[in-house]
Design a protein around this motif. Structure first.
Motif, short mmCIF file in Angstrom:
data_model
loop_
_atom_site.label_atom_id
_atom_site.label_comp_id
_atom_site.label_asym_id
_atom_site.label_seq_id
_atom_site.Cartn_x
_atom_site.Cartn_y
_atom_site.Cartn_z
N ARG A 240 0.84 -1.20 0.00
CA ARG A 240 0.00 0.00 0.00
C ARG A 240 0.88 1.26 0.00
NH1 ARG A 240 -2.94 3.68 3.23
NH2 ARG A 240 -1.87 3.14 5.16
N ALA B 30 -11.04 -8.53 -5.73
CA ALA B 30 -10.24 -7.35 -5.42
C ALA B 30 -11.05 -6.51 -4.46
CB ALA B 30 -9.93 -6.55 -6.68
N ALA B 31 -10.37 -5.72 -3.65
CA ALA B 31 -11.07 -4.86 -2.70
C ALA B 31 -10.19 -3.67 -2.37
CB ALA B 31 -11.40 -5.64 -1.43
N SER B 32 -10.82 -2.67 -1.80
CA SER B 32 -10.06 -1.50 -1.34
C SER B 32 -9.14 -1.95 -0.21
CB SER B 32 -11.02 -0.43 -0.85
OG SER B 32 -11.64 -0.85 0.35
N TRP B 33 -8.12 -1.14 0.06
CA TRP B 33 -7.19 -1.48 1.15
C TRP B 33 -7.94 -1.65 2.46
CZ3 TRP B 33 -2.87 -3.39 -0.30
CH2 TRP B 33 -2.19 -2.91 -1.43
N SER B 34 -8.95 -0.83 2.67
CA SER B 34 -9.69 -0.91 3.93
C SER B 34 -10.45 -2.22 4.06
CB SER B 34 -10.67 0.26 4.06
OG SER B 34 -9.96 1.47 4.19
N PRO C 134 -8.40 -6.86 4.26
CA PRO C 134 -8.18 -7.89 5.30
C PRO C 134 -9.43 -8.72 5.58
CG PRO C 134 -7.21 -5.79 5.96
CD PRO C 134 -8.02 -5.52 4.73
N THR D 125 -5.73 2.31 -4.70
CA THR D 125 -6.93 2.19 -3.87
C THR D 125 -7.14 0.81 -3.26
OG1 THR D 125 -8.19 1.66 -5.86
CG2 THR D 125 -8.17 3.97 -5.17
N GLY D 126 -6.41 -0.18 -3.69
CA GLY D 126 -6.61 -1.52 -3.16
C GLY D 126 -5.78 -2.54 -3.91
N ALA D 127 -6.20 -3.78 -3.84
CA ALA D 127 -5.43 -4.84 -4.49
C ALA D 127 -6.33 -6.03 -4.79
CB ALA D 127 -4.27 -5.28 -3.59
N LEU E 19 -18.28 -11.14 -1.52
CA LEU E 19 -19.20 -10.05 -1.89
C LEU E 19 -19.70 -9.33 -0.64
CD1 LEU E 19 -21.33 -11.65 -4.77
CD2 LEU E 19 -19.60 -9.85 -5.00
N GLY F 137 -17.29 -6.67 0.61
CA GLY F 137 -16.86 -5.56 -0.26
C GLY F 137 -15.92 -5.95 -1.37
N GLY F 138 -15.69 -7.25 -1.57
CA GLY F 138 -14.87 -7.67 -2.70
C GLY F 138 -15.65 -7.61 -4.00
N VAL F 139 -14.95 -7.55 -5.12
CA VAL F 139 -15.64 -7.59 -6.41
C VAL F 139 -15.83 -9.04 -6.83
CG1 VAL F 139 -14.78 -5.33 -7.15
CG2 VAL F 139 -13.50 -7.38 -7.77
N ASP G 48 -11.93 7.68 3.02
CA ASP G 48 -11.16 6.48 3.33
C ASP G 48 -9.71 6.80 2.98
OD1 ASP G 48 -9.87 4.06 3.44
OD2 ASP G 48 -11.37 2.95 2.28
N LYS H 51 -7.04 5.54 3.96
CA LYS H 51 -6.20 4.35 3.74
C LYS H 51 -6.26 3.91 2.27
CE LYS H 51 -5.36 -0.23 5.61
NZ LYS H 51 -5.84 -1.31 6.49
N SER H 52 -7.49 3.91 1.73
CA SER H 52 -7.67 3.46 0.35
C SER H 52 -7.66 4.63 -0.64
CB SER H 52 -9.00 2.70 0.20
OG SER H 52 -9.14 1.71 1.19
N LEU I 246 -9.86 6.91 -1.15
CA LEU I 246 -11.17 7.02 -1.79
C LEU I 246 -12.04 7.98 -0.98
CD1 LEU I 246 -11.79 3.24 -2.56
CD2 LEU I 246 -11.45 5.06 -4.26
N ARG J 259 -16.71 0.07 -9.01
CA ARG J 259 -16.19 -0.43 -7.75
C ARG J 259 -14.67 -0.42 -7.80
NH1 ARG J 259 -19.36 -5.58 -5.53
NH2 ARG J 259 -18.23 -5.00 -3.65
N ALA J 260 -14.07 0.17 -6.78
CA ALA J 260 -12.61 0.18 -6.69
C ALA J 260 -12.14 -1.13 -6.08
CB ALA J 260 -12.15 1.35 -5.84
N PRO J 261 -10.94 -1.59 -6.37
CA PRO J 261 -10.01 -0.95 -7.29
C PRO J 261 -10.25 -1.31 -8.76
CG PRO J 261 -8.95 -2.81 -6.22
CD PRO J 261 -10.33 -2.71 -5.63
N ALA J 262 -10.81 -2.46 -9.06
CA ALA J 262 -10.97 -2.90 -10.44
C ALA J 262 -11.85 -4.13 -10.44
CB ALA J 262 -9.62 -3.24 -11.07
#
Lengths: 541, 541
Positions: free
Chosen positions: A301, A416-420, A423, A456-458, A489, A492-494, B166, B168-169, B171, B245-248
Motif C-alpha cells: 500500500r 479485489a477490494a479496497s485497502w480498507s 483484510p 486504492t486496493g489490491a 461479496l 466488499g470484494g468484487v 477512506d 487508507k484506500s 477514496l 467499484r474500486a479498485p478494479a
C-alpha cells in the motif's frame, strides 16, 4: 508451423507433464489428508460426439461465406472448442462428459465474413459462441443454447493479421485471433511490447483478453488489458460498430468500455487497436520476505501511495509461501527458510517484485522502493527467487494437470477490494473455503496471493487444494465456490478481478452491478442482438 | 460565506475586470484589423423574464419534496441557470437575449429528493436539466425542451457533503455540488488532493466534471477526471443506479464509463467516489522554448515515450507564444525575447512544464526530462515564466470579458489526435478558422497550444481572436466552428477532448461514434429515461 494446442482434458501438451515428488506427496497427505490414488482422465477423443444439429442449409450457407475448409463439424474440431479450462470444465471432461459441444466450428477470415455469418445465424436461429484460445475459466464457452436450433463456435483464429503499426503513436491494430507470444514476437522486431502476460499467455488470444477484461502478471505496471486498448471493431447481428479513439475524447460516454468485457454477448470483436510501448531494456525480478501478511499488505500500500510500485508485485500469504517452498523443495530454499525463521519470518510472506524499464529507471525506482520495503520489515532474499518465479510464470496449469491425475481438487478464484476492506475479504473468503471443504480427517489448503496492486486496493488470488470427493466432485467445488463468493461479496470484494463472468459468475452479476446495471446491459444487447443469438447464457445467466 | 457567482453576461465578478493596455490595443489593430469600439453588455438583470410555464400543481408537488426555499421561479434564479459560458451563450446574453430560461430552479437536498423530483417530472412531463457550476461551453444547459410542458433546472448545489473519507484506500465519496476549491480545501486538511484543475476551477462542480468527462490543466500527470472517479450514483427516472467499484473489476462491461460523459441525459449524478492522492510536497513550474512547433511536438512525444512526462505540459504554437509575449508586455519578457531570437527561436514555441511530487522525485524526473528536452533543441527560460503561468491559470475567461467589451470575437475549441495525425489536424483546423474568419482587411489570430500529452498523442486547444461581425456575430462564429470541426474530424481529430458534446457538438456525434454508437446510447437512454425528460436535445441533438 503448427501451433501448440491445449489438450482436451487439461492444459498443454503432454511433454510439459509434471511429476509430484515423494516429499510433495508426503506433504499433501499430511497437509490436507490426501488419499493417494491415480485418477487419469478418460480418453475423450474416442468418446462419440453427438450428431450435429446444424441444418444442412445453414451449413451450405456458411460454407458459401467462409469456404469449405472453414466450416467443421467433425468431432475433434468441436471437442477443441467445446469447453474452457476451469476445474469444473476439466472434471467434466476427465470424466468423459463431452456434452454441450457446439454443432459446428466456423473460422471466418475477415470482419465482413463474421458479419455475414452472424446475419445467417440470425436468419436460421443459430447461437454463436466466439472462441479465442479456449483458456477461460468461468464457463464463457458453454452458455445454454437450448433455445436456439444449433450452436456455432466462431473461432477467430484466422483473424490474426497485424493490420497497421503506428510506431510514432505507439498504436497497433491487430486481429483478435493472435496469441500473446505471436503478437509480442512481431512487436519485438520494432522494439515494442504490449506487456500483457496472464498465466494463459501461451494459448490465450488478444480477442479473449478484450472480451474478458483480462489482467496479466505485469498489469500493476503496464495496466490491465482494458487500459491497453485504444479502439475495437465489433461485428454485431445488426452491423459493424467501431468504438474508441486515441488518445482521448470527451464526446459522450465511453462506448469502448461497453465492448471490453462484453464476453461475446454483443457480437464478435474482429479488430483491436492496442497501445504498445518501447520494450524495456532492463528487467529485474527479485524476492523479498515480510514477517506477516498485514506487514506485506501495508508495504505494498505504501509503495502504491508513493508511486513506487514495481511492474510486477505478487505477495503470497503464509500458506502459499510455505507451499511454494515445499513444492520447489531445493536445498537452497531450505537454508533460506532457516535464515528467515531466524529473522522472525517463520510464517513469512514471499513477495516477488519485477521491474521493467531502462536500466537507469529500474535502478532509481528499485532503490527507492527497497528502502520503503525495509521500513515495513521486509528482507530482500535475492534474484534467484525472482528468476525462479519468472521461469515458472506459466507453469501453474501444467502442475494442475498432475494434481488432477492423483485425486485432488485444485482451483483458483480471485477478487479485489479496497485497502480498507482487503483484510476482511481475505479472512472471510479463506474461512468460507476452509469451512466448505473440510470433512473429518481432511481439510483444504487455501493459499492466497495479491496479484495486482492499485493505489486504492489490491486483488486477491486464492488457490485451493483438497482431496477430491470422487462421488460428487462438481458439487464439492460448486458449494465451496458459492460460499466463497457470498463471503467476498458481503465484505466488499468484487465478483471477479480478472476471470470475467461467464456462466459461472452470472448468478451474482446483479449483486455487483445492480438490477439497473443488468437492465442497461440487456438494453444494449437487445439493440445489437435482438434475437439473442450471441453467446446466450453468458454474463446474464 | 456567500459563494462567488458567475456574472450573468460573462465570467467572474466585476472586481476581476481586466483592462487592455494601449500597446495591446495597438497590436490588435495591426494584427487582426480590429476596429476599436466599446460594446458593453446589456443589463440583462433588468430584462423581463418570460412567465414560468411550470404548472401550479407541479410547483406544489416539488415544494412538497424539497421544501419551499428550494423551488424558485424568480427571474434572477432562472437567469443564473439559463445559459453556459460559451461565446455563443455570451453573445446572446450580452445582446439582451434571455430566451430559453428554465421555468423553475429546484435544489434537492438528497439523492432521494432527486429521485422524487424526477418521478414527479416524469408524471407531469417536465424536462429536467441538471445544473452544476454553469461553466460549460457547449450548450449543455440549453437543450431543446419544446416537446415538454416546462423545464426545471435541477441545481445540485445542496448535494455538497463529503460523505466519507477512506484515507487508507485514497477514496473519497462526495456530493456533485462541491466546487473544486471547496473540495481541495477539505482534502488539504488530510494531506490529500484530487489534482483536477480545469480553467473553470473556481466555479465548476464535481458533478459537472463527471458529466462532461472533464480534463484539467494537470491531467497529463493526475489523469483525466474520468480516471479519478471510482464510482458514481445516478438518480434516474426509473430508480437509483450505483456504478463502479474500486479498485478494479472484470465483471462485464464498464458501466461507470457509461455514466461519465452522459451530460445529464440518463439522469442526475448525486454522488461520486473519487480517487485522491497524497498532496505533493513540492511543486515546480518552469518555461522552456523550442525553435519550432514540430520540434516541440517531438520533444513532448519523446517525453511521453520515455515515461518522463511532467504533470503539466502546455506547448504554445508560434502565434500563441507571440501573443502571450505581447499580452504580458513586461521589459523582462522583451529581453528574453531578444535572447531567444539570438538562439534561433525567432518564431519560437513556449512550453510550460509543471512537476508536482515529493522533492526528490521532482528533482530526479525534472533532471531526466530536461536532458531529453535539450536533445530537441529546447532552451530553459526559467521559473518566472512558469510562476506567471501559474498565477494566471484561471484568468483566461476574465480576459475574455474585457475583449468582448471592445467588439472582439474570442472563443476556444479543442480536439486531440494521435502523434501521427496531429500535424495535419493542427494545420487543417488552423487553416479552416483563418479562411472562415478572414474578410478584406481583417484576419483572425488563431492561437493553439497542446494542453494534454499522452503516449499515443496529444490534445490541441485553439483560441481565436477576430474583429466581431456586429451584424451577425452568431453566424460568424457558427460558420468558423463548423469549418474547423469538419476539418479536424476529416484529419483524424476527436470531436472534443474535454469540452463535451452539449447541443453545439451534437450534429457531429455520429461522425465520432457511428450510427450504431448513437443507437446504443439511445437504447440506454430509453431504458433509464423512457419519456425523455432528462436534458433533452443534449448529446443526441
Amino acid at each position: 508451423m503448427e501451433r501448440a494446442e491445449l489438450s482436451l482434458t487439461g492444459w498443454g501438451p503432454a511433454d510439459n507433464a509434471h511429476e509430484l515428488s515423494n516429499s510433495v506427496r508426503k506433504w499433501l497427505r499430511r497437509e490436507i489428508g490426501w488419499n493417494p490414488r491415480v485418477t487419469p482422465p478418460e480418453a475423450v477423443a474416442s468418446v462419440p460426439t453427438a450428431a450435429t444439429r446444424l441444418p444442412d442449409s445453414t451449413s451450405a450457407a456458411l460454407i458459401e461465406i467462409v469456404g469449405d475448409d472453414h466450416v467443421r463439424t467433425d468431432g475433434p474440431s468441436r471437442l477443441r472448442r467445446g469447453a474452457g479450462r476451469s476445474y469444473l470444465d476439466l472434471i467434466r471432461r476427465r470424466g468423459g462428459d463431452i456434452s454441450g459441444l457446439p454443432d459446428a466450428v466456423v473460422l471466418p477470415g475477415s470482419h465482413d465474413e463474421v458479419l455475414s455469418v452472424l446475419r445467417r445465424c440470425v436468419a436460421d436461429d443459430i447461437a454463436v459462441v466466439p472462441f479465442g484460445g479456449g483458456t477461460g475459466v468461468v464457463g464463457g464457452l458453454t452458455g445454454g443454447a437450448d433455445e436456439h436450433r444449433a450452436v456455432v463456435s466462431l473461432d477467430v483464429a484466422r483473424l490474426n493479421a497485424i493490420d497497421s503499426i503506428d510506431a510514432k503513436s505507439l498504436l497497433v491494430t491487430a486481429g483478435p485471433g493472435l496469441r500473446g507470444p505471436e503478437f509480442e514476437s512481431r512487436m519485438a522486431r520494432y522494439g515494442l511490447t504490449l506487456g500483457h502476460f496472464p498465466q494463459s499467455y501461451e494459448f490465450a488470444t488478444l480477442g479473449g483478453y478484450a472480451a474478458t477484461r483480462s489482467a496479466g502478471q505485469a498489469s500493476t505496471g503496464y495496466g490491465r488489458f482494458a487500459e491497453l486498448v485504444a479502439g475495437a471493431r465489433l461485428a454485431t447481428p445488426v452491423g459493424s460498430w467501431q468504438v474508441g479513439r486515441a488518445p482521448a475524447s470527451a464526446a459522450g460516454p465511453d462506448l469502448l468500455g461497453m465492448v471490453l468485457g462484453s464476453e461475446g454477448v454483443l457480437g464478435v470483436i474482429t479488430e483491436l487497436t492496442l497501445r504498445v510501448r518501447p520494450a524495456p531494456e532492463a528487467k529485474h525480478y527479485e524476492g523479498w520476505s515480510f514477517p506477516s501478511l498485514p506487514r506485506g499488505l501495508e508495504g505494498l500500500r505504501q509503495l502504491a501511495r508513493a508511486e513506487l510500485l514495481p511492474d510486477i508485485a505478487r505477495l503470497s500469504d503464509p500458506d502459499e509461501t510455505r507451499a511454494n517452498i515445499v513444492m520447489s523443495g531445493s536445498a537452497k530454499v531450505n537454508s533460506l527458510q532457516a535464515l528467515l525463521r531466524a529473522r522472525g519470518h517463520g510464517a513469512g510472506c514471499l513477495l516477488i517484485v519485477g521491474w521493467e524499464a531502462d536500466p537507469g529507471t529500474v535502478s532509481v525506482r528499485r532503490r527507492a522502493a527497497s528502502s520503503l520495503l525495509r521500513r515495513y520489515e521486509a528482507v530482500r532474499i535475492g534474484r534467484t527467487v525472482g528468476q525462479s518465479w519468472l521461469a515458472n510464470r506459466y507453469s501453474g496449469p501444467y502442475v494442475r494437470d498432475a494434481l488432477l491425475d492423483v485425486g485432488l481438487l485444485v482451483e483458483t478464484l480471485e477478487t479485489a477490494a479496497s485497502w480498507s476492506d482487503l483484510p476482511e475479504v481475505y479472512e472471510a473468503t479463506r474461512d468460507a473455503l476452509i469451512h466448505s471443504l473440510s470433512v473429518p480427517g481432511k481439510q483444504p489448503l487455501v493459499m492466497c496471493h495479491v496479484s495486482h496492486v492499485y493505489p486504492t486496493g489490491a486483488s486477491l488470488c486464492f488457490t485451493v487444494l483438497a482431496d477430491r470427493d470422487d462421488d460428487r466432485p462438481m458439487q464439492q467445488w460448486l458449494l465451496a465456490k458459492r460460499a466463497a463468493t457470498e463471503a467476498l461479496l458481503s465484505k466488499g470484494g468484487v465478483l471477479t478481478h480478472h476471470h470475467a463472468v461467464g456462466i459461472d459468475h452470472a448468478p451474482w452479476l446483479s449483486r455487483e452491478i445492480g438490477d439497473l446495471g443488468v437492465a442497461v446491459l440487456h438494453a444494449v444487447k437487445d439493440r445489437l442482438d435482438p434475437t439473442g443469438i450471441c453467446n446466450p447464457g453468458v454474463l446474464f445467466g
